[in-house]
Design a protein around this motif. Structure first.
Motif, PDB file in Angstrom:
ATOM      1  N   VAL A 251      13.508  -0.709  11.033  1.00 12.18           N
ATOM      2  CA  VAL A 251      13.194   0.636  11.421  1.00 12.18           C
ATOM      3  C   VAL A 251      13.890   1.812  11.646  1.00 12.18           C
ATOM      4  N   SER A 252      15.165   1.378  12.280  1.00  3.94           N
ATOM      5  CA  SER A 252      16.243   2.389  12.577  1.00  3.94           C
ATOM      6  C   SER A 252      16.748   2.930  11.156  1.00  3.94           C
ATOM      7  N   LYS A 253      16.917   1.929  10.397  1.00  3.21           N
ATOM      8  CA  LYS A 253      17.375   2.414   8.899  1.00  3.21           C
ATOM      9  C   LYS A 253      16.378   3.333   8.016  1.00  3.21           C
ATOM     10  N   ALA A 254      15.035   3.113   8.361  1.00  2.00           N
ATOM     11  CA  ALA A 254      14.082   3.663   7.552  1.00  2.00           C
ATOM     12  C   ALA A 254      13.925   5.299   8.345  1.00  2.00           C
ATOM     13  N   ALA A 255      14.085   5.370   9.916  1.00  5.00           N
ATOM     14  CA  ALA A 255      14.015   6.302  10.323  1.00  5.00           C
ATOM     15  C   ALA A 255      15.309   7.386   9.800  1.00  5.00           C
ATOM     16  N   ARG A 256      16.456   6.637   9.659  1.00  6.31           N
ATOM     17  CA  ARG A 256      17.728   7.456   9.366  1.00  6.31           C
ATOM     18  C   ARG A 256      17.263   7.993   7.763  1.00  6.31           C
ATOM     19  N   PHE A 257      17.112   7.001   7.066  1.00  7.79           N
ATOM     20  CA  PHE A 257      16.579   7.471   5.622  1.00  7.79           C
ATOM     21  C   PHE A 257      15.704   8.942   5.613  1.00  7.79           C
ATOM     22  N   PHE A 258      14.519   8.828   6.348  1.00  4.82           N
ATOM     23  CA  PHE A 258      13.653   9.963   6.283  1.00  4.82           C
ATOM     24  C   PHE A 258      14.374  11.157   7.167  1.00  4.82           C
ATOM     25  N   SER A 259      15.156  11.015   8.090  1.00  7.65           N
ATOM     26  CA  SER A 259      15.830  12.203   8.496  1.00  7.65           C
ATOM     27  C   SER A 259      16.826  12.683   7.510  1.00  7.65           C
ATOM     28  N   LEU A 301      25.006  10.846   2.432  1.00  6.28           N
ATOM     29  CA  LEU A 301      24.344  10.536   3.994  1.00  6.28           C
ATOM     30  C   LEU A 301      23.883   9.250   4.023  1.00  6.28           C
ATOM     31  N   ASN A 302      23.007   8.990   3.009  1.00  8.36           N
ATOM     32  CA  ASN A 302      22.537   7.491   3.205  1.00  8.36           C
ATOM     33  C   ASN A 302      23.395   6.393   2.951  1.00  8.36           C
ATOM     34  N   LYS A 303      24.471   6.539   2.128  1.00  8.35           N
ATOM     35  CA  LYS A 303      25.316   5.529   1.980  1.00  8.35           C
ATOM     36  C   LYS A 303      26.173   5.357   3.008  1.00  8.35           C
ATOM     37  N   TYR A 304      26.659   6.499   3.732  1.00  6.54           N
ATOM     38  CA  TYR A 304      27.354   6.284   4.760  1.00  6.54           C
ATOM     39  C   TYR A 304      26.862   6.176   6.206  1.00  6.54           C
ATOM     40  N   TRP A 305      25.675   6.632   6.343  1.00  4.75           N
ATOM     41  CA  TRP A 305      25.197   6.697   7.604  1.00  4.75           C
ATOM     42  C   TRP A 305      23.944   5.698   7.781  1.00  4.75           C
ATOM     43  N   THR A 306      23.099   5.749   6.802  1.00  2.84           N
ATOM     44  CA  THR A 306      21.904   4.830   6.712  1.00  2.84           C
ATOM     45  C   THR A 306      22.227   3.477   6.500  1.00  2.84           C
ATOM     46  N   PHE A 307      22.763   3.126   5.286  1.00  5.35           N
ATOM     47  CA  PHE A 307      23.373   1.962   4.938  1.00  5.35           C
ATOM     48  C   PHE A 307      24.277   1.649   5.370  1.00  5.35           C
ATOM     49  N   GLU A 308      25.342   2.356   6.079  1.00  4.37           N
ATOM     50  CA  GLU A 308      26.633   1.976   6.458  1.00  4.37           C
ATOM     51  C   GLU A 308      27.483   1.320   5.788  1.00  4.37           C
ATOM     52  N   ASP A 309      27.467   1.782   4.147  1.00  5.26           N
ATOM     53  CA  ASP A 309      28.370   1.354   3.216  1.00  5.26           C
ATOM     54  C   ASP A 309      29.535   2.211   3.175  1.00  5.26           C
ATOM     55  N   ARG A 310      30.846   1.559   3.490  1.00  2.00           N
ATOM     56  CA  ARG A 310      32.150   2.461   3.676  1.00  2.00           C
ATOM     57  C   ARG A 310      32.953   2.320   2.380  1.00  2.00           C
ATOM     58  N   ASN A 311      32.472   1.588   1.528  1.00  2.10           N
ATOM     59  CA  ASN A 311      33.243   1.390   0.385  1.00  2.10           C
ATOM     60  C   ASN A 311      33.011   2.477  -0.733  1.00  2.10           C
ATOM     61  N   PHE A 312      34.002   3.371  -0.663  1.00  6.67           N
ATOM     62  CA  PHE A 312      33.889   4.403  -1.700  1.00  6.67           C
ATOM     63  C   PHE A 312      34.545   4.409  -2.978  1.00  6.67           C
TER      64      PHE A 312
END
Ligand code: GDD
Ligand code: MN
Length: 380
Positions: A251-259, A301-312
């Motif tokens: 739910v928290s990820k979905a909320a981030r994705f929608f924001s 934003l989704n990569k870094y914040w929603t899915f917390e993927d820090r591999n760039f």
């Protein structure tokens, strides 16, 4: 050429063994492979580090087999020495072994082969698998080892026959992002517990007790072991709690994705207006640019914040960006089709149809990107 396989050899007062073991390793290198041995010495009073350096100096051929010695200032223990070695390793494959001939170098090519062939993360040389054995240990030492193994298996739910082995090979990539405590002797145990979904294969071998020098395993190491297992046990419990709360994370990820999606609408609007008013661009061009801008900002934003993927890394990011943009376009089409269908065929009022369509497109976009772009389980 960089080494493909790095062999980590921790040493403390092994002056009688180090030269011989380095030589035997050289005699049994995996075929067509460049190998580096990394001796991690804790400032042994008997000069082990220097002996290893001199031995390498004396070699004529220094390309297929190199030896690096890490001289640490103080004695910090076996696991920490191994970790230190791994940090310096250039090879994609890492082998860990003792320096006192207990672990036969003849087995190294087999470990490396098994690692390459089966898609396994770790290959462990096991004393307790059928076909394996221990040579030259006292009953007391055998008992200590057995009990320690049982504690690990029962207490931590480990299935492997020899999780206390000090002889194993693994793909270096699998320990990325793992935080090790590196207490005492048990680095393999810590890897097995902490690397999620790790796959392990075991190969039997005969452990032979050392002929020269003394074992460093004393009461202190045994106490450290109990401490380490306790810590790993608590670690496992914490992870379990995290697991049971996957609903919260979903739910928290979905909320981030929608924001992020909402912020994208804002960016889309602002950039389009900016381009038409101040740059005098044709409004259709401005709209296209606005869409591209918002997809890009949504992606990062989704990569870094929603899915917390820090591999760039460039390739990974580009592939993800492509997928994300693809799914966004599909989402837009779904939205369009749905509005049309609801309004035209089902006579739903336009505002209601729009809300339904946006929600559907956003939700399916979330699921698709979670699974395919950022490679997460849908429900986690
Ligand atoms: N750098 C460094 N620092 N090396 C160390 C230290 C240390 O504090 N303590 C031990 N070593 C090195 C030794 O020089 C040797 O090469 C290797 O680590 C293993 O130490 P031993 O003292 O020979 O251990 P062991 O034979 O009693 O125990 C073996 O069997 C255990 C399974 O029962 C090891 O293979 C253990 O890793 C294994 O868990
Ligand atoms: Mn030993």
């Amino acid at each position: 050429m960089n080494a493909e396989v790095s062999i980590i050899i921790p040493t403390y007062n092994e002056s009688e063994n180090i030269k011989g073991i380095l030589h035997l390793i050289k005699e049994h290198l995996p075929k067509n492979t460049i190998v580096e041995a990394i001796v991690v010495d804790d400032n042994s009073p008997d000069g082990t580090g220097k002996i290893a350096e001199d031995y390498f100096e004396s070699l004529k051929e220094k390309t297929r087999y190199t030896i690096n010695v890490i001289n640490r200032k103080t004695r910090e223990g076996l696991s920490s020495a191994i970790l230190n070695g791994i940090q310096q390793a250039k090879g994609k494959i890492v082998v860990v072994m003792d320096s006192d001939f207990s672990h036969p170098p003849q087995l190294i090519p087999k470990l490396v082969d098994a690692l390459k062939q089966s898609k396994t993360d770790i290959v462990v040389a096991s004393r307790y698998l059928n076909g394996g054995s221990i040579h030259g240990w006292s009953i007391k030492r055998k008992m200590i080892s057995k009990i320690a193994t049982i504690i690990a298996k029962k207490g931590l739910g480990i299935k492997e026959s020899d999780p206390m082995s000090g002889f194993f090979a693994f793909n270096k990539d699998i320990i990325k992002g793992i935080n090790f405590d590196a207490i005492g002797y048990k680095i393999l145990l810590e890897m097995i517990v902490k690397i999620k979904g790790v796959s392990i294969k075991e190969i039997p071998y005969t452990f032979s007790n050392r002929e020269n020098g003394k074992s460093k395993l004393g009461t202190k190491i045994i106490l450290e072991y109990i401490h380490a297992v306790g810590k790993l046990y608590r670690y496992g419990k914490k992870e379990q709690q995290k697991e049971t709360r996957s609903s919260v994370r979903f739910v928290s990820k979905a909320a981030r994705f929608f924001s992020v999606g909402a912020s994208g609408l804002g960016i889309n609007y602002l950039t389009s207006i900016l381009f038409t008013s101040s740059l005098d661009m044709w409004y259709l061009h401005a709209t296209i640019l606005g869409i591209m801008f918002s997809i890009t900002s949504n992606f990062f934003l989704n990569k870094y914040w929603t899915f917390e993927d820090r591999n760039f890394t460039a390739k990974r990011t580009a592939i993800q960006y492509g997928k994300f943009a693809g799914f966004s376009s599909i989402g837009a089409l779904v939205q369009l089709g749905m509005v049309y269908y609801l309004v035209d065929d089902l006579s739903v009022s336009y505002p209601v149809a729009l809300v339904l369509a946006v929600a559907t497109a956003a939700f399916s976009n979330f699921i698709l990107n979670k699974k395919w772009t950022f490679k997460e389980k849908v429900w986690s």
